[in-house]
Write an enzyme that holds these catalytic residues in place. Structure first.
Site, mmCIF file in Angstrom:
data_model
loop_
_atom_site.group_PDB
_atom_site.id
_atom_site.type_symbol
_atom_site.label_atom_id
_atom_site.label_comp_id
_atom_site.label_asym_id
_atom_site.label_seq_id
_atom_site.Cartn_x
_atom_site.Cartn_y
_atom_site.Cartn_z
ATOM 1 N N SER A 56 -6.688 5.838 -4.735
ATOM 2 C CA SER A 56 -5.936 6.903 -4.069
ATOM 3 C C SER A 56 -5.736 8.049 -5.050
ATOM 4 C CB SER A 56 -4.571 6.366 -3.613
ATOM 5 O OG SER A 56 -3.701 7.408 -3.217
ATOM 6 N N TYR A 116 3.945 2.233 -4.217
ATOM 7 C CA TYR A 116 2.577 2.473 -3.765
ATOM 8 C C TYR A 116 1.752 3.075 -4.903
ATOM 9 C CZ TYR A 116 -1.346 4.411 -1.076
ATOM 10 O OH TYR A 116 -2.600 4.730 -0.616
#
Length: 252
Positions: free
Chosen positions: A143, A156
């Protein structure tokens, strides 16, 4: 001649978490490049519905990627009964947004299992067969948060940082066996995972100003990077994190 480097004909690709979103888009893209697709998810019904979207038949393998034993049993059985998995895309993932000081411990554990343990579980299960064959491609979905952080998603961010470093570790351990292990790090894409943010006008306006490309990414724009890392074109690329983010990590 050069285009043959990207041809995936005769290759079989397993994509985890591929009943929707990025995983489903990558499955369509890899199939268009010639690969035979194996969809994965926990929900057999959703997998069947996703498989029905393909014009050419695909396999679907239902197992929980967060369960180490289940992943190994499913992969071993598939390899024995159907054939080799040449390409693995570790895409299964989840998000949970809340301020760090209020973040529930159980949500943190779910993030770790879904975003990190699944990469280890399925990666190890598939790699054991790839190592025996002396070849294989593993692509982990990282990500933009592998490199950057935003308020409300610290756990996250931690998991995607771990995916980036686990990718480097996979390459370090397994390159000598003929495997290429790399990651794609998407920026902000219009997916079911980001539906709430896409619908948030304030956030979308901020994102468009923050991203040099000036917009959300489209999931189809991840396909080229995936084909490159899945194909012979990346035969000497290992431990790399390829950011596909409209320039957001390049700009202040």
């Amino acid at each position: 001649m050069s285009l043959r480097l990207f041809d995936l004909s005769g290759k079989r690709a397993l994509i985890t978490g591929s009943s929707q979103g990025i995983g489903l888009a990558l499955a369509h893209g890899l199939q268009a490049a010639g690969a035979h697709i194996v969809l994965n998810g926990r929900d057999a019904g959703k997998l069947s519905a996703a498989a029905a979207q393909f014009e050419t038949p695909v396999d679907h393998l239902a197992f929980d990627a967060t369960d180490h034993q289940a992943a190994r049993v499913a992969v071993d059985r598939f390899e024995a009964d159907v054939g080799p998995i040449d390409i693995l895309v570790n895409n299964a993932g989840m998000q949970y947004r809340t301020p760090l000081e209020e973040f529930p411990a159980d949500a943190f554990e779910r993030l770790l299992r879904t975003n990190v343990s699944s990469v280890f579980n399925v990666g190890q299960a598939v790699a054991r067969h790839m190592i025996a064959r002396g070849a294989g491609k593993i692509i982990n979905i990282a990500s933009v948060q592998t490199a950057l952080a935003r308020p409300g998603i610290a756990p996250y961010t931690a998991t995607k940082g771990a995916v980036g470093n686990l990718t480097k570790g996979m390459a370090t351990d397994w390159a000598k066996y003929g495997l290429q292990c790399n990651a794609i790090a998407p920026g902000y894409f219009d997916t079911p995972l980001n539906a709430a943010l896409v619908a948030d006008e304030t956030f979308s306006t901020w994102l468009e100003k923050r991203t040099p490309a000036g917009r959300w990414g489209k999931v189809e724009e991840l396909v080229g990077a995936c084909i490159f890392l899945a194909s012979g074109a990346s035969s000497f690329v290992n431990g790399h994190i390829l950011y596909v983010d409209g320039g957001i990590t390049a700009s202040l």
